[in-house]
Motif scaffolding. Structure first.
Motif, PDB file in Angstrom:
ATOM      1  N   SER A  90       0.838  -1.195   0.000  1.00 18.04           N
ATOM      2  CA  SER A  90       0.000   0.000   0.000  1.00 18.04           C
ATOM      3  C   SER A  90       0.870   1.241   0.000  1.00 18.04           C
ATOM      4  O   SER A  90       1.937   1.277   0.588  1.00 18.04           O
ATOM      5  N   GLU A  91       0.400   2.275  -0.676  1.00 19.67           N
ATOM      6  CA  GLU A  91       1.101   3.548  -0.765  1.00 19.67           C
ATOM      7  C   GLU A  91       0.077   4.659  -0.635  1.00 19.67           C
ATOM      8  O   GLU A  91      -0.975   4.619  -1.278  1.00 19.67           O
ATOM      9  N   SER A 118       4.721   3.952   2.244  1.00 22.07           N
ATOM     10  CA  SER A 118       5.249   3.293   1.054  1.00 22.07           C
ATOM     11  C   SER A 118       6.167   2.179   1.475  1.00 22.07           C
ATOM     12  O   SER A 118       6.860   2.282   2.500  1.00 22.07           O
ATOM     13  N   GLY A 119       6.173   1.104   0.710  1.00 23.35           N
ATOM     14  CA  GLY A 119       7.049  -0.028   0.991  1.00 23.35           C
ATOM     15  C   GLY A 119       6.757  -0.729   2.293  1.00 23.35           C
ATOM     16  O   GLY A 119       7.647  -1.350   2.879  1.00 23.35           O
ATOM     17  N   HIS A 123       6.103   6.893   7.341  1.00 18.82           N
ATOM     18  CA  HIS A 123       7.041   7.905   7.801  1.00 18.82           C
ATOM     19  C   HIS A 123       6.245   9.131   8.225  1.00 18.82           C
ATOM     20  O   HIS A 123       5.443   9.655   7.454  1.00 18.82           O
ATOM     21  N   LEU A 124       6.510   9.608   9.423  1.00 15.94           N
ATOM     22  CA  LEU A 124       5.801  10.767   9.969  1.00 15.94           C
ATOM     23  C   LEU A 124       6.743  11.969   9.981  1.00 15.94           C
ATOM     24  O   LEU A 124       7.874  11.874  10.469  1.00 15.94           O
ATOM     25  N   GLN A 125       6.269  13.090   9.431  1.00 12.35           N
ATOM     26  CA  GLN A 125       6.999  14.348   9.439  1.00 12.35           C
ATOM     27  C   GLN A 125       6.068  15.450   9.939  1.00 12.35           C
ATOM     28  O   GLN A 125       4.855  15.380   9.724  1.00 12.35           O
ATOM     29  N   ALA A 139      -1.464  -2.005   6.132  1.00 13.20           N
ATOM     30  CA  ALA A 139      -2.873  -1.851   5.765  1.00 13.20           C
ATOM     31  C   ALA A 139      -3.128  -0.402   5.355  1.00 13.20           C
ATOM     32  O   ALA A 139      -2.507   0.525   5.885  1.00 13.20           O
ATOM     33  N   PRO A 140      -4.017  -0.158   4.411  1.00 18.40           N
ATOM     34  CA  PRO A 140      -4.338   1.222   4.009  1.00 18.40           C
ATOM     35  C   PRO A 140      -5.039   1.964   5.146  1.00 18.40           C
ATOM     36  O   PRO A 140      -5.746   1.375   5.953  1.00 18.40           O
TER      37      PRO A 140
END
Length: 961
Positions: A90-91, A118-119, A123-125, A139-140
């Motif tokens: 899922s991306e 992704s992958g 990632h949280l920014q 999972a989406p």
């Protein structure tokens, strides 16, 4: 306090007595039965209880059938080779709210963030681009989903498209926001609608009081009459229901500004029309520039800010466009019966341009229409501008502004700031920029003919100056834009880096293109005479070669390569050798003097004192003589970057008995404009040469009295040279212009020129900061200091140009009819060893050797299996890598020049001499053609090239507007 005692869970009797007997089952609680149930048969109750204890029958239960798993659907990806499969992961990209983990009952969110999945990982920014955590996520996610990452709780607020994420839009602060209400300002207090309306009413009344205090009473307005005889305004009708513009918008050629989308409650919109007094002199590109800046400062553009950058090239009339804008804002407002948009305007410029600005205001608006306050000295009272109503515009230098910034904040304040030559504000800690920011003026305009294009940090500083916060903080900009863009330009960048870098670069161009206007001098072709630029490669004299070899061969020189500060001194010494060796005899500072003395121990003093030791001085001598004799009605501007070199040039002009005027850093400010005016008006017999310092007077001056300009030496910053070369080809010029750039061939001069053209050495900071020299490696410094004594031009060899040095442009490539794209066309010239790649305009990019592989065009394939976009992208990428590997694409702009090798003149002379000695000349045979005919248009330079001695090795020429 009593000591701690372990609590007991059993009674005292249990602890002291025997252990209790084991109980197989817990005692059942006695059921309470009312009196009406006592009549029932106790046996019936017992039978019912037995039935309830029996388990349900399992005969009818059936396990559900095993569900067939869903088929995996492979999303086609043109980047993968046929037959390969990408793992299904899922991306997605989401706008989230995050907070640190807490056990509080009433939890609040700490901030906004961006979540990219992704992958199989999320990632949280935060919105500044800072990494906050990473966690597995297969999972989406949906709107409202919650998860924990890096010790932080997050909640998905909305989804972000991949296009927006790649472009970096979530990290920008340039989205326009609606005005804040009281409730939004203070969310902890509940504000009623009645209180909100009261707040708006009070704010509106305060604005009305402010306007009435500035504008005066209605009686004073009605009693005022314009004293000008040529008033261009329309008569205003009292109590008219239809708004009347100040100037008639229906007149032919009227320049009408864009209307705002809406008017304040109870107000009407009226047309803003530029004064016909200025409109009749504005050219088409200038009309567009005034309208562009007006929309920017009025906040009509689709970005959050009221600033703009007018980056027109020199000579396009940035001053006139600015005056037209200020005059319009000072007199009109798109809201009918409102005060003008601005009351006070501040123009900040170099001190050399103060008088030029004052002169331009007087030229276009006269002395009685507008009050212009010039802060030149300490005698003027600043309160006349800040507190009084006589002056609407103030002109001040950058240095003076720092001294009076506190006083400018008094009075009604500054409504708009114009920063002329605004590329000076390229650092965040620039004192002048900080002084302007202290004025709290949102409307800011930068005027610059040489905008910063190579350094993204300087570019960010200029953008943040005119529109603060538009690109967020610099740390965010560097992480989310500068770094990805630079990574995508590195050799061997991955497809992911290329995709991200191109998206970020395109988004940056789209955002800044809304408030940056850039036009080139090509649009002046129909207004100004043509301009021809010559790059003249002067061969060094034998004395220069000997001095150069002695310096770079000395032990002191080799030992100095490891020190950045001493390397800077070596650069200055070799630049003096290129200009004139006798410059080394002049006294300098102690540090450089000690290094110079060590280097000059092995050099004969007679070489340094020789008046003819400079090749560039010899060429300049001949060129000035030819111009004076063949073109006696033309004048010359002679430019240098160094005062010591200007002294040598002044000695040469005096020895030749040429009348000249001089402007450098020592010239008093009040006398500079008078010197310029006197030179422009006087005949060549009174002032043949204008000796100009590029640093002191190379910007903003109009020297249209001369039609030829000689740039004697080069600066590390190409913007300095471009500014100086634009002094003669400006509005008002009547003659064709010729620009000569003198370069010592094979020496440091030529290396500086190569770095200017390739834009990899935009290192003006080398002169300002010794630490900047550390940007050169030891090998690069060795190459920088190498002397090439061959007859060939090193720059021409780097281009691998196949023109043969004949000074003729290469043939244009024929378009390939069968090729689906013509971005790159392969052209065979003179055989298979001379294959050239050109762009769509026919400009040569590189010449491929025989062993080099030429990028191939797409071959015909089955339409079902052929992805032409992917193949074409790959072809262009390989072509780009081919160019970068050869190192020739960095100087593509030189392919627009015609290249002439003066060795062809020697060959022609040698052929004529042989024919004359053999006596084979016949009357019917035509003399050999002059190779200079058609290659060099200027007859003065052509005569210099025909002189004996071949003092010039190569000439690059370019004809422009």
């Amino acid at each position: 306090m009593k000591p701690f005692r372990r609590p007991t869970f059993l009674g005292k009797s249990t602890l002291n007595g025997p252990p209790p007997p084991e109980v197989s089952e817990p005692p059942q609680k006695k059921r309470r039965i009312s009196e009406k149930f006592e009549a029932y048969d106790t046996e019936a109750i017992a039978a019912a209880a037995n039935i309830l204890k029996q388990p349900k029958s399992l005969d009818k239960f059936q396990a559900p059938a095993v569900r067939k798993p869903l088929d995996n659907v492979q999303i086609p990806n043109s980047n993968l080779p046929p037959g390969s499969h990408e793992p299904t992961r899922s991306e997605g990209y989401y706008a989230v709210l995050w907070r640190k983990f807490t056990m509080k009952k009433n939890k609040t969110w700490d901030g906004d963030g961006v979540l990219s999945v992704s992958g199989g990982y999320a990632h949280l920014q935060d919105i500044s681009g800072k990494e906050l955590g990473k966690a597995a996520c297969k999972a989406p996610l949906l709107v409202g989903s919650e998860m924990s990452i890096g010790g932080k709780d997050i909640e998905v607020e909305s989804m972000i498209s991949k296009e927006d994420f790649l472009a970096g839009r979530p990290f920008l602060g340039g989205v326009k926001q609606p005005p804040l209400t009281l409730k939004q300002i203070d969310p902890t207090e509940k504000i009623t609608l009645k209180a909100q309306a009261k707040h708006n009413k009070i704010a509106e009344s305060q604005r009305d009081q402010l306007h009435s205090a500035v504008d005066g009473t209605k009686a004073s307005k009605g009693a005022f009459k314009a004293p000008l005889l040529n008033n261009t305004g329309q008569p205003q009708t009292k109590d008219s229901k239809v708004p009347t513009p100040r100037h008639d918008p229906s007149v032919e050629g009227a320049l009408v500004m864009k209307r705002p989308r809406s008017a304040p409650p109870g107000k009407q919109i009226v047309d803003v029309v530029v004064d016909p007094l200025l409109t009749k002199t504005l050219r088409e590109h200038q009309r567009a520039g005034v309208a562009f800046m007006y929309e920017c400062v009025m906040g009509m553009k689709d970005y959050d800010g009221e600033g703009a950058i007018l980056a027109d090239e020199m000579g396009l009339g940035k001053t006139l466009q600015t005056i037209a804008l200020l005059w319009t804002l000072l007199k009109q407002n798109p809201v009918y019966e409102e005060a003008p948009v601005i009351k006070k305007a501040l123009i900040v410029c170099p001190v050399t341009l103060i008088n030029n600005w004052r002169k331009e205001f007087k030229k276009w608006l006269g002395s009685d229409r507008i009050g212009v306050f010039v802060a030149e000295d300490n005698k003027v009272r600043l309160t006349d501008f800040t507190m009084g109503k006589s002056y609407s515009v103030m002109i001040i230098g950058y240095e003076k502004l720092r001294m009076v910034q506190a006083d400018l904040q008094k009075g009604t304040g500054i409504d708009i700031v114009i920063a002329d030559e605004g590329h000076r504000l390229k650092t965040a800690q620039n004192k002048s920029a900080l002084a302007i920011k202290s004025l709290n003026t949102e409307r800011r305009i930068i005027l610059s003919g040489t905008p910063i294009q190579n350094d993204l940090a300087e570019f960010y500083t200029m953008v943040d100056f005119v529109n603060p916060g538009l690109l967020n903080k610099y740390t965010t900009f560097k992480k989310e834009f500068e770094t990805p863009i630079l990574q995508s330009q590195q050799p061997g960048a991955s497809d992911k880096d290329l995709e991200k870098g191109e998206a970020r670069s395109e988004e940056l161009a789209n955002i800044t293109g809304k408030f940056i206007l850039r036009r080139t001098a090509e649009i002046l072709s129909k207004y100004l005479p043509p301009k021809t630029e010559y790059v003249v490669f002067c061969k060094p004299t034998e004395a220069q070669k000997s001095i150069y070899r002695a310096i770079i061969g000395s032990p002191t020189f080799n030992a100095a390569l490891g020190s950045s500060s001493v390397s800077l001194e070596l650069i200055n010494i070799l630049k003096k050798v290129c200009n004139s060796p006798n410059l080394l005899l002049k006294k300098t500072d102690k540090d450089e003097n000690s290094t110079k003395q060590d280097l000059l121990e092995s050099i004969s003093p007679s070489l340094l004192k020789s008046p003819s030791a400079s090749g560039k001085l010899q060429v300049l001598d001949s060129l000035l003589h030819r111009i004076r004799t063949t073109r006696p009605d033309e004048k010359v501007v002679l430019v240098s970057n160094y005062t010591s070199t200007m002294d040598v040039l002044a000695q040469l002009l005096s020895s030749l008995d040429y009348k000249f005027v001089r402007l450098d850093g020592t010239t008093p400010q009040k006398k500079r404009q008078d010197i310029v005016d006197r030179f422009n008006r006087s005949p060549p017999s009174n002032s043949f040469v204008f000796l100009l310092s590029a640093k002191a007077g190379g910007v903003g001056l109009n020297l249209i009295g001369a039609s030829r300009l000689v740039l004697f030496d080069l600066d590390w910053n190409p913007a300095t040279d471009l500014q100086a070369m634009a002094r003669v080809h400006r509005d008002g010029q009547k003659r064709p212009c010729y620009i000569y750039r003198l370069i010592t061939q094979g020496a440091l001069d030529e290396k500086i020129f190569q770095r200017q053209v390739s834009k990899t050495g935009l290192a003006d900071s080398i002169v300002d900061s010794k630490n900047s020299v550390s940007g050169f490696t030891r090998d690069e410094l060795r190459d920088l200091f190498t002397l090439d004594e061959s007859d060939d031009c090193q720059t021409h060899k780097l281009l691998s140009c196949s023109c043969g040095g004949k000074g003729m442009p290469l043939a244009e490539p024929e378009a390939e009819a069968d090729s689906p794209r013509n971005d790159l066309a392969a052209l065979s010239v003179g055989g298979k060893d001379e294959r050239i790649i050109r762009d769509e305009n026919g400009t040569q990019i590189i010449r491929l050797e025989e062993e080099d592989e030429l990028p191939k065009s797409p071959q015909w394939k089955n339409a079902k299996n052929y992805d032409w976009k992917a193949e074409e992208t790959e072809r262009l990428r390989k072509a780009k890598e081919c160019k970068d590997s050869n190192g020739k694409a960095k100087m593509l702009s030189l392919m627009r020049y015609a290249h002439f090798d003066t060795a062809l003149i020697e060959e022609m002379r040698a052929g004529e001499k042989v024919d004359h000695e053999d006596g084979d000349e016949s009357e019917d045979e035509l003399p050999p053609a002059d190779p200079l005919e058609g290659a060099i248009e200027d007859d003065a330079l052509r005569n210099v090239l025909h002189e004996e001695g071949r003092r010039i090795g190569f000439v690059f020429s370019k004809l422009s507007c």
